[in-house]
Design a protein around this motif. Structure first.
Motif, PDB file in Angstrom:
ATOM      1  N   UNK A   1      54.603  35.621  37.420  1.00 66.19           N
ATOM      2  CA  UNK A   1      54.455  35.850  35.450  1.00 66.19           C
ATOM      3  C   UNK A   1      53.378  35.064  35.055  1.00 66.19           C
ATOM      4  N   UNK A   2      53.888  33.642  35.795  1.00 67.28           N
ATOM      5  CA  UNK A   2      53.322  32.673  34.982  1.00 67.28           C
ATOM      6  C   UNK A   2      52.365  32.455  35.751  1.00 67.28           C
ATOM      7  N   UNK A   3      52.136  32.038  37.610  1.00 68.39           N
ATOM      8  CA  UNK A   3      51.107  32.241  37.877  1.00 68.39           C
ATOM      9  C   UNK A   3      49.644  32.743  38.017  1.00 68.39           C
ATOM     10  N   UNK A   4      49.777  33.770  36.933  1.00 70.69           N
ATOM     11  CA  UNK A   4      48.979  35.083  36.451  1.00 70.69           C
ATOM     12  C   UNK A   4      48.559  34.518  34.968  1.00 70.69           C
ATOM     13  N   UNK A   5      49.716  34.134  34.092  1.00 70.21           N
ATOM     14  CA  UNK A   5      48.971  33.174  33.113  1.00 70.21           C
ATOM     15  C   UNK A   5      48.219  32.208  33.584  1.00 70.21           C
ATOM     16  N   UNK A   6      48.876  31.222  33.952  1.00 66.80           N
ATOM     17  CA  UNK A   6      47.486  29.601  33.833  1.00 66.80           C
ATOM     18  C   UNK A   6      46.167  30.475  34.440  1.00 66.80           C
ATOM     19  N   UNK A   7      45.858  31.319  35.783  1.00 64.84           N
ATOM     20  CA  UNK A   7      44.183  31.647  36.225  1.00 64.84           C
ATOM     21  C   UNK A   7      43.860  32.506  34.509  1.00 64.84           C
ATOM     22  N   UNK A   8      45.267  33.319  34.065  1.00 64.59           N
ATOM     23  CA  UNK A   8      44.339  33.836  32.390  1.00 64.59           C
ATOM     24  C   UNK A   8      43.498  32.647  31.768  1.00 64.59           C
ATOM     25  N   UNK A   9      44.971  31.723  31.789  1.00 67.21           N
ATOM     26  CA  UNK A   9      44.246  30.761  30.940  1.00 67.21           C
ATOM     27  C   UNK A   9      42.659  30.171  31.946  1.00 67.21           C
ATOM     28  N   UNK A  10      42.736  29.601  32.758  1.00 66.73           N
ATOM     29  CA  UNK A  10      40.971  29.016  33.423  1.00 66.73           C
ATOM     30  C   UNK A  10      40.162  30.241  32.899  1.00 66.73           C
ATOM     31  N   UNK A  11      40.296  31.458  33.169  1.00 66.13           N
ATOM     32  CA  UNK A  11      39.335  32.779  32.437  1.00 66.13           C
ATOM     33  C   UNK A  11      38.986  31.949  31.256  1.00 66.13           C
ATOM     34  N   UNK A  12      40.342  32.052  30.390  1.00 65.18           N
ATOM     35  CA  UNK A  12      39.787  32.336  29.191  1.00 65.18           C
ATOM     36  C   UNK A  12      39.168  30.687  29.004  1.00 65.18           C
ATOM     37  N   UNK A  13      39.304  29.016  29.077  1.00 66.46           N
ATOM     38  CA  UNK A  13      38.529  28.329  28.828  1.00 66.46           C
ATOM     39  C   UNK A  13      37.530  28.242  29.252  1.00 66.46           C
ATOM     40  N   UNK A  14      36.995  28.895  30.428  1.00 65.39           N
ATOM     41  CA  UNK A  14      35.746  29.683  30.852  1.00 65.39           C
ATOM     42  C   UNK A  14      34.694  29.641  29.684  1.00 65.39           C
ATOM     43  N   UNK A  15      35.148  30.766  29.062  1.00 68.47           N
ATOM     44  CA  UNK A  15      34.101  31.382  27.839  1.00 68.47           C
ATOM     45  C   UNK A  15      34.687  30.169  27.054  1.00 68.47           C
ATOM     46  N   UNK A  16      35.418  29.287  26.593  1.00 67.05           N
ATOM     47  CA  UNK A  16      35.220  28.622  25.128  1.00 67.05           C
ATOM     48  C   UNK A  16      34.837  27.442  25.105  1.00 67.05           C
ATOM     49  N   UNK A  17      34.822  27.695  26.531  1.00 69.22           N
ATOM     50  CA  UNK A  17      33.614  25.874  27.423  1.00 69.22           C
ATOM     51  C   UNK A  17      32.348  26.148  26.833  1.00 69.22           C
ATOM     52  N   UNK A  18      31.877  27.534  26.701  1.00 70.07           N
ATOM     53  CA  UNK A  18      30.567  28.141  26.544  1.00 70.07           C
ATOM     54  C   UNK A  18      30.711  28.359  25.163  1.00 70.07           C
ATOM     55  N   UNK A  19      31.145  28.700  24.935  1.00 66.20           N
ATOM     56  CA  UNK A  19      31.427  29.001  23.099  1.00 66.20           C
ATOM     57  C   UNK A  19      30.855  27.801  21.912  1.00 66.20           C
ATOM     58  N   UNK A  20      31.307  26.429  23.144  1.00 66.49           N
ATOM     59  CA  UNK A  20      31.441  24.872  22.295  1.00 66.49           C
ATOM     60  C   UNK A  20      30.450  24.752  23.211  1.00 66.49           C
ATOM     61  N   UNK A  21      29.856  24.512  24.101  1.00 65.00           N
ATOM     62  CA  UNK A  21      28.335  23.976  24.872  1.00 65.00           C
ATOM     63  C   UNK A  21      27.115  25.025  24.273  1.00 65.00           C
ATOM     64  N   UNK A  22      27.280  25.651  24.334  1.00 66.50           N
ATOM     65  CA  UNK A  22      25.859  26.650  23.396  1.00 66.50           C
ATOM     66  C   UNK A  22      25.721  26.138  22.337  1.00 66.50           C
ATOM     67  N   UNK A  23      26.025  25.607  21.386  1.00 71.31           N
ATOM     68  CA  UNK A  23      25.380  24.498  19.953  1.00 71.31           C
ATOM     69  C   UNK A  23      25.110  23.558  20.614  1.00 71.31           C
ATOM     70  N   UNK A  24      25.819  22.714  21.526  1.00 67.28           N
ATOM     71  CA  UNK A  24      25.511  21.123  21.912  1.00 67.28           C
ATOM     72  C   UNK A  24      23.971  21.473  23.031  1.00 67.28           C
ATOM     73  N   UNK A  25      24.313  22.869  23.626  1.00 65.85           N
ATOM     74  CA  UNK A  25      22.446  23.329  24.521  1.00 65.85           C
ATOM     75  C   UNK A  25      21.521  23.441  23.328  1.00 65.85           C
ATOM     76  N   UNK A  26      22.093  23.848  22.333  1.00 64.05           N
ATOM     77  CA  UNK A  26      20.370  24.184  21.555  1.00 64.05           C
ATOM     78  C   UNK A  26      20.103  22.848  20.694  1.00 64.05           C
ATOM     79  N   UNK A  27      21.389  21.969  20.284  1.00 64.31           N
ATOM     80  CA  UNK A  27      20.585  20.476  19.708  1.00 64.31           C
ATOM     81  C   UNK A  27      19.609  19.803  21.003  1.00 64.31           C
ATOM     82  N   UNK A  28      20.770  19.481  21.909  1.00 67.62           N
ATOM     83  CA  UNK A  28      19.663  18.819  22.999  1.00 67.62           C
ATOM     84  C   UNK A  28      18.668  19.691  22.947  1.00 67.62           C
ATOM     85  N   UNK A  29      18.073  21.146  23.447  1.00 68.43           N
ATOM     86  CA  UNK A  29      17.363  20.938  23.721  1.00 68.43           C
ATOM     87  C   UNK A  29      15.915  21.442  22.314  1.00 68.43           C
ATOM     88  N   UNK A  30      16.300  21.702  21.523  1.00 69.87           N
ATOM     89  CA  UNK A  30      15.450  21.306  19.509  1.00 69.87           C
ATOM     90  C   UNK A  30      14.825  20.044  20.192  1.00 69.87           C
TER      91      UNK A  30
END
Length: 456
Positions: free
Chosen positions: A317-346
């Motif tokens: 269960x704990x091993x699975x929860x850690x993999x879930x954390x990995x998948x989640x922070x992959x999405x979270x990273x992108x949510x916070x990175x997108x406005x940074x990409x927007x600023x840089x590219x603009x």
């Protein structure tokens, strides 16, 4: 002396009109290319899972530890108060998105420019927003790497696998972002964000469910953690406030999320956006409060800075929860990175006149991912980073800047309910900004004195 009118004046006016039309067309072309404004077809449920992904992240895993540093009374009070205040300030942000009829403030700094002035607004908002978004991505690099390492350790318990450095796990986590960071805009990462939101609810439930199953540990104590000096206890109390602030960071991307929604005078974007925010905040409460309270109840002041590290059974269960954390922070990273990409590219396209090409996007986004990976590998201090960034940058952008802008734009009557509520939020937010980074920075300095770089 008689002054003659310019010849072919009509041609001059026609030429000027053509230039204006060409400039407008160029601006529209740039808007249709940069990430935030390129796609406005999002539905209300996009708001829900984008906001869940943005908020229910790495911060939730440190909440039981924050309670251990704060104690039952102050800890639960700060947790509930933070939920109420940030729910209120998020509502303000959604309302102010289209405060000017016919105009949309698609980015946090655009609203700041409207409230504070064109130049001052940029200087107030952009540095703080960048600190938050880049800081979160660095912390998520560390979180993703640590969760992968923990998964490896759990799976290899019976097979005596060779120990692998955290540095390599952070690099493995970063390798995913070198690929998916090239998805063009918010709507294109909707699937990633939805998976991340589901994972966040799943591992939160696993964390508090496993804590209930484990029950109250032997010799559990709920007093403050044992420290060598009173100064340690005080500074860690301050740092814990920053850890709680870190858990409520969605405001830094809320206008950018709302910008992806269609809007008309009859159906403004705030209606579907607010619908999604309400759903998101209900989910946030369902995740945060059980994890924080049950995690602290089970382990007391011996709880780890990451609740999953306190749970070692059942292993699967704990091993699975850690993999879930990995998948989640992959999405979270992108949510916070997108406005940074927007600023840089603009900036590169509008100010420095680079061509809006895939190569520009490829180079800038890879450099950004590499930078956050390098900093994460160099300074993998999980809860200390939360405390420092939580107080230093999250408190202003989440707790009180929306209130200041509300007072400047709406100008509520002095001593009215709205005026009083906003000033209370401002005072609490400023106090949080001042004291929380002190504890976090001190903890980072203490860790750095014994830490060997790139040997973790």
């Amino acid at each position: 002396m008689e002054i003659q009118a310019p010849k072919n004046s009509n041609n001059v006016y026609i030429h000027s009109s053509i230039i204006d039309e060409e400039k407008l067309a160029e601006e529209q072309a740039i808007d249709s290319w940069v990430p935030i404004t390129s796609n406005r077809n999002a539905k209300w449920w996009y708001s829900a899972f984008h906001n869940v992904t943005a908020m229910v992240g790495a911060g939730i895993l440190s909440l039981p530890y924050a309670l251990a540093q704060l104690g039952w009374g102050p800890g639960v009070t700060v947790l509930v108060l933070s939920w109420v205040i940030t729910f209120y300030t998020l509502w303000q942000m959604v309302e102010m998105h289209e405060i000017v009829p016919g105009k949309r403030f698609d980015r946090y700094h655009e609203l700041g420019q409207h409230a504070f002035g064109k130049k001052l607004g940029l200087w107030i908002i952009v540095p703080q927003q960048l600190i938050v978004e880049v800081g979160v991505d660095i912390v998520y690099m560390v979180t993703g790497g640590k969760s992968l390492k923990r998964f490896h350790e759990l799976v290899c318990q019976k097979h005596h696998c060779k120990e692998i450095s955290l540095t390599y796990f952070i690099m493995i986590f970063a390798s995913v972002h070198f690929v998916i960071s090239h998805l063009p805009d918010f709507n294109s990462i909707a699937g990633v964000s939805l998976a991340a939101a589901v994972m966040s609810v799943s591992y939160s439930t696993m964390a508090w469910g496993a804590s209930v199953k484990k029950g109250v540990q032997a010799e559990v104590k709920y007093g403050y953690k044992s420290y060598q000096t009173t100064a340690d206890a005080v500074f860690n109390f301050f740092s814990a406030l920053g850890e709680v602030a870190f858990a409520y960071a969605g405001h830094n991307v809320v206008l950018e999320i709302q910008a992806t929604m269609p809007s008309t005078l009859e159906k403004p974007s705030k209606k579907p956006m607010w619908k999604g925010v309400i759903v998101a905040y209900i989910i946030v409460a369902m995740c945060y409060f059980p994890v924080a309270i049950i995690g602290y109840w089970a382990f007391g002041n011996k709880v780890h800075d990451n609740i999953l590290e306190s749970l070692d059974k059942p292993t699967w269960l704990i091993a699975m929860a850690n993999i879930f954390v990995v998948i989640h922070v992959i999405g979270s990273y992108q949510i916070y990175a997108m406005p940074v990409f927007d600023m840089i590219e603009t900036v590169l396209v509008r100010k420095f006149r680079f061509k809006a090409t895939w190569m520009l996007r490829f180079v800038t986004r890879n450099i950004y991912v590499a930078f956050t990976m390098f900093v994460g590998i160099t300074f993998p201090f999980f809860n200390e980073l939360l405390g420092f960034f939580g107080g230093f940058a999250f408190a202003p952008t989440t707790y009180y800047l929306p209130c200041i802008m509300w007072l400047l734009i709406y100008k509520p009557k002095k001593y009215s309910l709205s005026w009083i509520i906003n000033w209370v939020c401002i005072i609490l937010g400023v106090l949080l900004m001042v004291i929380a980074p002190i504890g976090g920075l001190r903890s980072i300095i203490k860790k750095a004195t014994t830490y060997k770089f790139y040997h973790n």
